[in-house]
Design a protein around this motif. Structure first.
Motif, PDB file in Angstrom:
ATOM      1  N   PHE A  25       0.828  -1.211   0.000  1.00 57.84           N
ATOM      2  CA  PHE A  25       0.000   0.000   0.000  1.00 57.84           C
ATOM      3  C   PHE A  25       0.864   1.264   0.000  1.00 57.84           C
ATOM      4  O   PHE A  25       0.465   2.297  -0.519  1.00 57.84           O
ATOM      5  CB  PHE A  25      -0.920   0.016   1.229  1.00 57.84           C
ATOM      6  CG  PHE A  25      -2.062  -0.962   1.155  1.00 57.84           C
ATOM      7  CD1 PHE A  25      -3.280  -0.595   0.598  1.00 57.84           C
ATOM      8  CD2 PHE A  25      -1.923  -2.247   1.649  1.00 57.84           C
ATOM      9  CE1 PHE A  25      -4.335  -1.483   0.540  1.00 57.84           C
ATOM     10  CE2 PHE A  25      -2.981  -3.142   1.591  1.00 57.84           C
ATOM     11  CZ  PHE A  25      -4.186  -2.764   1.033  1.00 57.84           C
ATOM     12  N   GLN A  76      -3.309   1.206   4.404  1.00 61.56           N
ATOM     13  CA  GLN A  76      -3.149   0.271   5.509  1.00 61.56           C
ATOM     14  C   GLN A  76      -1.901  -0.550   5.228  1.00 61.56           C
ATOM     15  O   GLN A  76      -1.247  -0.366   4.209  1.00 61.56           O
ATOM     16  CB  GLN A  76      -4.365  -0.631   5.654  1.00 61.56           C
ATOM     17  CG  GLN A  76      -4.652  -1.498   4.437  1.00 61.56           C
ATOM     18  CD  GLN A  76      -6.037  -2.121   4.491  1.00 61.56           C
ATOM     19  OE1 GLN A  76      -7.036  -1.432   4.670  1.00 61.56           O
ATOM     20  NE2 GLN A  76      -6.107  -3.421   4.331  1.00 61.56           N
ATOM     21  N   THR A  93      -0.157  -4.591   5.026  1.00 60.36           N
ATOM     22  CA  THR A  93      -0.633  -5.952   4.784  1.00 60.36           C
ATOM     23  C   THR A  93      -0.423  -6.845   6.005  1.00 60.36           C
ATOM     24  O   THR A  93      -1.001  -7.915   6.080  1.00 60.36           O
ATOM     25  CB  THR A  93       0.083  -6.591   3.577  1.00 60.36           C
ATOM     26  OG1 THR A  93       1.489  -6.437   3.778  1.00 60.36           O
ATOM     27  CG2 THR A  93      -0.319  -5.942   2.281  1.00 60.36           C
ATOM     28  N   GLY A 139      -0.898  -5.687   9.305  1.00 63.27           N
ATOM     29  CA  GLY A 139      -1.854  -5.314  10.344  1.00 63.27           C
ATOM     30  C   GLY A 139      -3.268  -5.162   9.812  1.00 63.27           C
ATOM     31  O   GLY A 139      -4.232  -5.497  10.468  1.00 63.27           O
ATOM     32  N   ASP A 140      -3.372  -4.645   8.575  1.00 57.52           N
ATOM     33  CA  ASP A 140      -4.678  -4.525   7.929  1.00 57.52           C
ATOM     34  C   ASP A 140      -5.667  -3.629   8.666  1.00 57.52           C
ATOM     35  O   ASP A 140      -6.870  -3.803   8.522  1.00 57.52           O
ATOM     36  CB  ASP A 140      -5.343  -5.910   7.804  1.00 57.52           C
ATOM     37  CG  ASP A 140      -5.061  -6.548   6.474  1.00 57.52           C
ATOM     38  OD1 ASP A 140      -4.778  -5.816   5.519  1.00 57.52           O
ATOM     39  OD2 ASP A 140      -5.135  -7.783   6.396  1.00 57.52           O
ATOM     40  N   THR A 141      -5.197  -2.693   9.483  1.00 57.13           N
ATOM     41  CA  THR A 141      -6.163  -1.940  10.277  1.00 57.13           C
ATOM     42  C   THR A 141      -6.569  -0.608   9.654  1.00 57.13           C
ATOM     43  O   THR A 141      -7.665  -0.135   9.896  1.00 57.13           O
ATOM     44  CB  THR A 141      -5.605  -1.635  11.679  1.00 57.13           C
ATOM     45  OG1 THR A 141      -4.538  -0.707  11.561  1.00 57.13           O
ATOM     46  CG2 THR A 141      -5.134  -2.884  12.379  1.00 57.13           C
ATOM     47  N   ALA A 142      -5.679   0.017   8.893  1.00 58.30           N
ATOM     48  CA  ALA A 142      -5.926   1.366   8.347  1.00 58.30           C
ATOM     49  C   ALA A 142      -6.096   2.398   9.461  1.00 58.30           C
ATOM     50  O   ALA A 142      -6.726   3.421   9.260  1.00 58.30           O
ATOM     51  CB  ALA A 142      -7.130   1.374   7.403  1.00 58.30           C
ATOM     52  N   GLN A 143      -5.548   2.134  10.641  1.00 57.76           N
ATOM     53  CA  GLN A 143      -5.774   3.023  11.776  1.00 57.76           C
ATOM     54  C   GLN A 143      -4.637   4.006  12.035  1.00 57.76           C
ATOM     55  O   GLN A 143      -4.860   5.069  12.606  1.00 57.76           O
ATOM     56  CB  GLN A 143      -6.005   2.194  13.052  1.00 57.76           C
ATOM     57  CG  GLN A 143      -7.375   1.572  13.069  1.00 57.76           C
ATOM     58  CD  GLN A 143      -7.646   0.589  14.175  1.00 57.76           C
ATOM     59  OE1 GLN A 143      -8.641  -0.107  14.115  1.00 57.76           O
ATOM     60  NE2 GLN A 143      -6.787   0.494  15.173  1.00 57.76           N
TER      61      GLN A 143
END
Lengths: 380, 296
Positions: free
Chosen positions: B55, B137, B139, B141-145
């Protein structure tokens, strides 16, 4: 997410009761709508939130922000909320991070005690707003959960001795990790509200009950100048383009095995045989530019749960599986009998997509003309 | 001669007019490769193949493209163990002007909030900026936080899920994805933007870029001018707010999702019309057909 060791069973007797750190409390759902169009994930969250609130014998609250919301607050009650808090203001007509963040933070700060749990959808809105709220309150947030529950937790890690103890009522935020090979239970019991976003299409909404009673309360809106640092110029809803993957009952998806961009015309033709259908795609073909990103199913695309998923020329890599494995009926077509997709499809056809799909279309049309089948409505 | 050319061509001029662009990058385990996968499905980060978070490549493209169009400088910032310097070198090859790596053992096991705090302190240390680009985000953690949480710490407006970005009259114009469509937003810098993977893919690095970095790597003191490794003390971060201690979430339990398989009804080795017929008869697929083939 931080990693921690499993609690040791023998330490249980000495563990301090930490129920005052994260006491049971109400459950809050933050509703989502696009220009008054209530999003399905909100109803799903009310279903999940209702279950959590009942477990603690507490109330389910729902906060909705917007302008001229019409019957939305009433509908939220009919879908399970006990109290609906309405923040109405012209500036809240559509979602913007800073004004919404301001209202939600002010609302939470105005409550006499914090909700135990706060839930948002894992949508472009929920994933934009939830982290800001969590950061503002320094509280834990778990992204993209697929299961929620309440339960005890014994914390024995010595990293911070002041935290050692038994936490009797924690939000269990459960999500897949490392593709979908692991399920992780993530907790944040140090502080309420314990927050999570939930994947659309996973939780089950309650049936709408027009007789359900609840309270609707107004929430004050006090925006500051700095909340207007970003303006929305235009909102374009591409409904006409027909890419409504999350809501489709049937998805016909294509992968690299389709061979060419032109192959997707065939998929469209197959999709047209079905009621409420859409065309999906794997990441690889989106990256190749064969079809726009809006069609992408999987880890970096959409998570879908249609009643029927037809995977054409898709190998079934874990990144794709994550996004569609909950589909009702999965039919896979692939020329490789060892393709991973056959490990989780319900029906697998080994063969060339360019022979199978035209034959399918032909036979489906025969069925339609001879039997005059009716589309099935309802759950599968 | 060639070395002369390098010096002339490639000087960090952060005082030049234009935008001060920061791009946040992370090194992640390559989940596509089998190397470093534990038997229980978790990743052994020490053994796993490492790569630049896919990303972040879109964010890097956005940063470099913005510099190309409107002028300015690009600073790449990362947090991670020492090998993460590899992705900063990669960013340099692509044309980033300089890189900072925040590396400290006390950061181990940081969740998104602790990460956002550490990055916030790092950004304050590195200096002023106009635009911060992040990948949507990671790959792993995948959280986008982390992007939005960093924006909260920096008290910035944010544009997440951005798929188009431009600057007109010193105002940021961005298009972001929303459910079933998109919205266009306008903001004054400074602003934090997370780039979706529907943005333009990262352009190939130039031969020049790769060659320049190769030259730099031969001389550590030269490389140090472009890549700076810093720790929590350098940036003045409170160690109590980092790592496991500073993380409000913990992974209490992981369980392996059972192996799939065995239940697929396979249809093969027959004529095509037979295969299709078997599926139509053997499954509920008929129920979803539209009435009388009427197009919907």
């Amino acid at each position: 997410m931080a990693e921690d060791t499993e609690p040791k069973k023998d330490a249980k007797a000495e563990l301090k009761d930490m129920s005052d750190i994260c006491p049971i409390g109400d459950v809050l759902v933050i509703a989502e709508h696009i220009l008054g169009d209530l999003q399905p994930v909100t109803l799903e969250l009310l279903g999940a939130g209702r279950m959590l609130a009942d477990k603690m014998s507490r109330k389910l609250l729902c906060l909705v922000l917007g302008h001229e919301l019409g019957d939305i607050p009433q509908r939220l009650i009919e879908y399970g909320a006990d109290e609906v808090y309405v923040a109405e203001h012209e500036e809240l007509k559509y979602y913007r991070t800073l004004p919404y963040r301001r209202v939600v933070c002010d609302f939470l700060e105005s409550l006499p005690s914090q909700p135990h749990t706060a839930l948002l959808g894992s949508t472009t809105t929920g994933r934009d707003l939830a982290p800001r709220i969590a950061a503002h309150f320094d509280t834990g947030l778990t992204a993209d959960t697929t299961e929620l529950d309440i339960g005890p937790y014994e914390h024995t890690s010595k990293v911070d001795p002041s935290k050692i103890g038994l936490y009797p009522n924690c939000l269990y935020a459960i999500r897949p990790s490392f593709g979908e090979s692991l399920k992780a239970r993530i907790l944040g019991p140090w502080k309420n509200p314990q927050m999570a976003t939930t994947r659309p299409g996973v939780m089950i909404p309650l049936n709408r009950d027009p007789k359900r009673k609840g309270e609707i309360k107004k929430v004050p809106v006090n925006l500051k100048k700095e909340d207007h640092r970003l303006l929305v110029d235009e909102i374009v809803r591409e409904v006409a383009k027909g890419v409504k993957l999350a809501e489709a009952d049937v998805i016909v998806a294509g992968g690299f095995g389709m061979g060419t961009q032109e192959g997707f015309a065939l998929l469209k033709e197959l999709a047209a045989c079905f009621e409420n259908s859409a065309v999906g795609a794997s990441r690889k073909v989106v990256d190749l530019g064969w079809i726009p990103y809006q069609h992408q199913v999987g880890q970096t695309g959409k998570t879908v749960r249609p009643k029927l998923y037809i995977a054409c020329g898709i190998s079934g890599a874990i990144q794709h599986r994550v996004g569609m494995s909950k589909s009702g009926l999965i039919i896979a077509i692939n020329k490789d009998p060892d393709a991973a997709i056959f490990k989780f499809a319900h029906h697998g056809i080994v063969g060339d997509v360019y022979q199978i799909i035209p034959e399918m279309i032909k036979q489906f049309k025969q069925v339609q003309s001879t039997e005059g089948v009716k589309a099935v409505v309802g759950t599968h | 001669m060639l070395v002369e050319f390098v010096k002339k061509e490639w000087v960090i001029d952060l005082m030049a007019s234009g935008y001060r662009i920061f791009v946040m990058v992370k090194q992640v385990p390559d989940q596509g490769s089998k190397a470093g996968l534990n038997p229980d499905g978790t990743i052994d980060r020490a053994r796993a193949k490492r790569m630049l978070n896919p990303f972040d490549k879109f964010a890097l493209q956005a940063a470099l493209h913005t510099k190309k169009l409107y002028g300015g400088s690009v600073t790449a910032i990362s947090m991670g163990p020492p090998p993460a310097v590899e992705i900063l070198l990669e960013a340099l090859e692509h044309g980033v002007d300089r890189g900072f790596l925040l590396s400290d053992r006390r950061l181990a096991a940081s969740d998104t909030l602790a990460t956002a705090y550490a990055l916030y302190k790092t950004i304050n240390y590195v200096g002023e900026f106009d635009i911060i680009f992040c990948g949507l985000q990671t790959t792993d953690g995948d959280t986008a936080q982390v992007g939005p949480q960093l924006a909260e710490r920096l008290n910035l407006p944010q544009v997440t899920y951005c798929e188009d970005f431009s600057i007109k009259n010193n105002k940021v114009h961005a298009r972001r994805i929303i459910e079933g469509g998109h919205q266009t937003v306008i903001a004054d810098p400074p602003v934090l933007v997370t780039i979706a993977n529907s943005y333009h893919p990262l352009e190939y690095k130039s031969f020049h870029g790769a060659w320049r970095v190769q030259q730099l790597q031969r001389k550590q003191e030269e490389l140090a001018k472009y890549i700076t490794t810093i720790n929590l003390d350098d940036v003045g971060a409170d160690p109590e707010r980092c790592g496991l201690k500073g993380s409000p979430t913990i992974v209490a339990k992981t369980e392996k999702v059972g192996e799939l398989g065995g239940s697929c009804n396979m249809h093969e080795g027959k004529a095509v019309d037979e295969l299709v017929k078997e599926v139509i008869v053997g499954s509920s697929v008929k129920e979803f057909l539209s009435v009388n083939g009427k197009p919907q």
